[in-house]
Write an enzyme that holds these catalytic residues in place. Structure first.
Site, mmCIF file in Angstrom:
data_model
loop_
_atom_site.group_PDB
_atom_site.id
_atom_site.type_symbol
_atom_site.label_atom_id
_atom_site.label_comp_id
_atom_site.label_asym_id
_atom_site.label_seq_id
_atom_site.Cartn_x
_atom_site.Cartn_y
_atom_site.Cartn_z
ATOM 1 N N ALA A 153 0.845 -1.199 0.000
ATOM 2 C CA ALA A 153 0.000 0.000 0.000
ATOM 3 C C ALA A 153 0.880 1.248 0.000
ATOM 4 O O ALA A 153 1.892 1.306 0.698
ATOM 5 C CB ALA A 153 -0.918 -0.006 1.220
ATOM 6 N N LYS A 154 0.466 2.235 -0.772
ATOM 7 C CA LYS A 154 1.231 3.485 -0.866
ATOM 8 C C LYS A 154 0.660 4.448 0.182
ATOM 9 O O LYS A 154 -0.192 5.300 -0.113
ATOM 10 C CB LYS A 154 1.135 4.048 -2.280
ATOM 11 C CG LYS A 154 2.245 5.013 -2.644
ATOM 12 C CD LYS A 154 2.206 5.328 -4.129
ATOM 13 C CE LYS A 154 3.274 6.325 -4.542
ATOM 14 N NZ LYS A 154 4.635 5.766 -4.468
ATOM 15 N N ILE A 155 1.130 4.292 1.415
ATOM 16 C CA ILE A 155 0.628 5.026 2.564
ATOM 17 C C ILE A 155 1.646 6.097 2.979
ATOM 18 O O ILE A 155 2.852 5.830 3.030
ATOM 19 C CB ILE A 155 0.338 4.065 3.729
ATOM 20 C CG1 ILE A 155 -0.706 3.028 3.304
ATOM 21 C CG2 ILE A 155 -0.133 4.814 4.966
ATOM 22 C CD1 ILE A 155 -2.028 3.610 2.865
ATOM 23 N N TYR A 159 6.557 6.533 4.203
ATOM 24 C CA TYR A 159 7.622 7.287 3.546
ATOM 25 C C TYR A 159 8.522 8.043 4.511
ATOM 26 O O TYR A 159 9.477 8.701 4.081
ATOM 27 C CB TYR A 159 7.025 8.198 2.468
ATOM 28 C CG TYR A 159 6.700 7.381 1.235
ATOM 29 C CD1 TYR A 159 7.559 7.345 0.147
ATOM 30 C CD2 TYR A 159 5.569 6.565 1.202
ATOM 31 C CE1 TYR A 159 7.288 6.551 -0.952
ATOM 32 C CE2 TYR A 159 5.284 5.767 0.114
ATOM 33 C CZ TYR A 159 6.159 5.762 -0.967
ATOM 34 O OH TYR A 159 5.892 4.950 -2.050
#
Length: 296
Positions: A153-155, A159
């Site tokens: 998932a690009k949460i 980052y």
């Protein structure tokens, strides 16, 4: 870099508003805990018109990221694509980087929100890491254990790891970092996937400990068209030293060659490498100079 000026327009919950006048609440999980989902998308000026590359795949991944983490996603993807084209038109952007973000309602608990908002902004941005071959270091920071987060998932909160790794690399005089996973195998860059060339084949870390990028998938598709063998496997740090060459790929970086990883110098000329061939093929694809997608 100034990402917007007084006239820049963003899309916010169904309305187009000036970025300088947009407001959000300061008591939300997204700001305090990084609980938000986002995408990075590119639009290119082609010989026909401005084209958002793989818009549907990106918005579908945004929806999937939300579903994996319990972030409510209530929007129609076709409508989001239409609104994104309208956003580019309002800002008179031909080549642009696009950032949709789904963020939480005001609440300070550790329970997933019931209501969310969506913002889409864009700005003119060249290739994130430039177009020269990179000096890379293996980061002291590891990619998070996939049992601790939803690695696919690009949460937003994920980052923090990327910021730490890139900042550390640049402070040491490198262009970018390469992170290992919790088992010591090669994972990815802070914001890109990695491929290695050896003996006429490409090797890339298998899924499981990486964000499986949309550009990564596009490169693999191009390799099928160009009859280049791709092997997805666990990659050791010893393999890095044995490879003939390497490159990063991602929406922001596109395709960029690697000159060194720590003390390992890739002496193969970049213009003669598989990576350079794919760099040209990818650029032709996004600019619609060659319609590989008919075959892919």
């Amino acid at each position: 870099m100034n990402y917007y000026n007084s006239n820049t327009v963003i899309y916010l919950d169904g309305q187009f508003v000036k970025a300088a006048e947009a407001k959000t609440d300061l008591y939300g999980q997204s700001l305090h805990y990084g609980f938000a989902a986002f995408e990075g998308i590119r639009a290119y000026k082609t010989h026909n018109a401005t084209r958002i590359f793989k818009a549907r795949e990106h918005y579908e991944r945004l929806k999937r990221s939300c579903e994996l983490t319990g972030i409510p996603f209530k929007w129609n993807i076709d409508d989001l694509i239409r609104q994104t084209y309208k956003l580019l038109e309002l800002n008179n952007f031909k080549d642009a980087y696009i950032r949709p973000l789904v963020f939480s309602e005001p609440q300070m608990t550790l329970v997933a929100p019931e209501q969310t908002s969506i913002m889409i902004c864009a700005w003119e941005w060249a290739a994130y890491l430039g177009d020269r071959q990179l000096k890379v270091c293996i980061s002291p920071f590891e990619r998070p254990n996939p049992k601790s987060i939803k690695i696919e998932a690009k949460i937003s909160g994920n980052y923090v790891n990327s910021i730490l790794a890139t900042s550390d690399a640049k402070n040491k005089g490198f262009d970018e970092a390469l992170l290992l996973d919790a088992t010591g195998k090669v994972a990815e860059a802070p914001g890109a996937n990695v491929f290695f060339e050896k003996g006429g084949k490409l090797y890339t870390p298998a899924k499981g400990n990486i964000l499986p990028g949309i550009t990564r998938a596009t490169i693999i598709e191009l390799c099928k068209v160009l009859d280049i063998e791709v092997v997805e496997k666990e990659i050791t740090t010893d393999f890095i030293k044995e490879a003939d060459g390497a490159f990063f790929c991602g929406t922001a970086v596109e395709v960029v060659g690697i000159h060194t990883i720590d003390e390992t110098v890739y002496r193969q000329r970049w213009r003669d490498s598989i990576g350079a061939t794919l760099q040209r093929a990818y650029k032709n694809l996004v600019l619609e100079k060659v319609n590989y997608e008919v075959i892919i």
